[in-house]
Design an enzyme around this catalytic site. Structure first.
Site, mmCIF file in Angstrom:
data_model
loop_
_atom_site.group_PDB
_atom_site.id
_atom_site.type_symbol
_atom_site.label_atom_id
_atom_site.label_comp_id
_atom_site.label_asym_id
_atom_site.label_seq_id
_atom_site.Cartn_x
_atom_site.Cartn_y
_atom_site.Cartn_z
ATOM 1 N N THR A 1 -14.973 -69.525 32.058
ATOM 2 C CA THR A 1 -16.339 -69.800 31.682
ATOM 3 C C THR A 1 -16.366 -69.358 30.116
ATOM 4 O O THR A 1 -15.690 -68.406 29.712
ATOM 5 C CB THR A 1 -17.323 -68.553 32.220
ATOM 6 N N LYS B 1 -15.128 -74.218 31.979
ATOM 7 C CA LYS B 1 -16.501 -74.238 32.501
ATOM 8 C C LYS B 1 -17.582 -73.936 31.477
ATOM 9 O O LYS B 1 -17.830 -72.587 31.116
ATOM 10 C CB LYS B 1 -16.732 -73.364 33.942
ATOM 11 N N PRO C 1 -18.963 -70.735 41.338
ATOM 12 C CA PRO C 1 -18.946 -69.217 41.340
ATOM 13 C C PRO C 1 -20.269 -68.476 41.407
ATOM 14 O O PRO C 1 -21.176 -68.946 40.334
ATOM 15 C CB PRO C 1 -18.089 -69.049 40.101
ATOM 16 N N TYR D 1 -13.821 -64.565 33.219
ATOM 17 C CA TYR D 1 -14.476 -64.284 31.885
ATOM 18 C C TYR D 1 -13.346 -63.549 31.053
ATOM 19 O O TYR D 1 -12.368 -62.908 31.687
ATOM 20 C CB TYR D 1 -15.596 -63.099 31.858
ATOM 21 N N HIS E 1 -24.751 -73.357 33.582
ATOM 22 C CA HIS E 1 -24.555 -71.964 33.963
ATOM 23 C C HIS E 1 -25.811 -71.704 34.747
ATOM 24 O O HIS E 1 -26.396 -70.580 35.059
ATOM 25 C CB HIS E 1 -24.683 -70.601 32.904
ATOM 26 N N SER F 1 -16.173 -65.788 41.754
ATOM 27 C CA SER F 1 -16.369 -65.215 40.516
ATOM 28 C C SER F 1 -15.661 -64.179 40.268
ATOM 29 O O SER F 1 -15.278 -63.253 41.311
ATOM 30 C CB SER F 1 -17.854 -64.641 40.561
#
Length: 285
Positions: free
Chosen positions: A162, A244, A81, A136, A268, A110
């Site tokens: 994430t 992730k 992403p 998120y 990341h 993303s």
């Protein structure tokens, strides 16, 4: 008419980006946290890996196909992403989706995409190449839940949650540039202006929040992120949930205990915690 540039390696694309992108976009894409030690270590770690070749093996037919979350893809190389791709090209995430289909591999979109979940799905109709949504956890749980539901309704086959971003890594280039999303673009998965816009941080902002994205994360993303939130995502999603951002064996075991469907080992891109180890170095652990 000027000749079109010839791209035969990733380095060619990077050099072209340096020549074409404005500083706001270029530094966002290329930079990492703090002194970017981990960014450089990610590259060095791959450079240290050597190939141990075997010969006389009959390579007239090569098949790199693997299965990920029950879905076959052409090779174990997927598209991670990347946020705000339309800063680089008007077609942004849709172009990336079409490329993933041509290569028959998985694309992870993303949640900070500049193209909506639905429009990315519609750009590759009747495709069997899997799409996952990176997620998120927002302070606004209903907004987070809607992202999951929209992904499911649009044919995405997994959620990549994430877990390494309760706050944004301190990215010096974005602070210097006072990063903001160009005014003609938005976080396309949100209609609420507070979530859709990444504006210029206020001139009085503290240095750590001088980047518009850092200010956005501080205002929108839940800093209390813990394993109970993983359980909440699993309770909402009807599709597999992967975490992730795992870098240690201890956290990998906790992820298994939490019942996740998969683990994505990731630092990341060196954009969150500087001096963290290179991702590929921790795989064995």
């Amino acid at each position: 008419m000027a000749a079109q540039p010839s791209f035969v390696s990733l380095d060619d694309f990077e050099k072209h980006a340096y020549a074409r992108l404005d500083r706001n976009a270029l530094d966002y894409y290329r930079s990492g946290a703090q002194d970017m030690i981990t960014v450089r270590e990610n590259q060095r770690a791959f450079d240290r890996i050597v190939v141990r070749p075997r010969v006389l093996r009959d390579v007239s037919t090569i098949d790199m196909q693997v299965t990920v979350q029950g879905q076959p893809i052409s090779s174990p190389i997927c598209i991670a992403p990347t946020a705000m791709q339309r800063m680089a090209h008007p077609e942004g995430e849709c172009a990336t989706a079409r490329a993933s289909v041509r290569k028959d591999t998985c694309m992870i979109l993303s949640s900070w995409s500049t193209t909506s979940i639905e429009d990315v799905a519609a750009s590759t109709p009747n495709s069997h190449a899997p799409k996952w949504l990176q997620l998120y956890i927002y302070k606004d749980r209903e907004a987070t839940k809607r992202l999951i539901e929209r992904a499911q309704d649009s044919g995405y086959t997994a959620i990549a949650l994430t877990v390494d971003t309760p706050f944004l890594g301190r990215r010096l280039a974005d602070i210097r540039n006072r990063f903001q999303l160009p005014p003609h673009l938005t976080m396309a998965n949100f209609s609420d202006q507070g979530k859709a816009q990444v504006g210029k941080a206020d001139a009085a902002s503290a240095a750590d929040n001088a980047s518009g994205l850092a200010a956005y994360v501080a205002s929108q993303i839940d800093p209390t992120l813990s394993w109970k939130h993983v359980q909440w995502v699993k309770s909402v999603a009807r599709i597999p949930v992967l975490v992730k951002g795992i870098l240690t064996a201890e956290d990998a075991r906790l992820a298994v205990d939490a019942g996740v469907d998969g683990i994505i080992v990731s630092n990341h891109g060196g954009r969150q915690i500087d001096t963290a180890p290179a991702t590929i170095d921790v795989l064995e652990e």
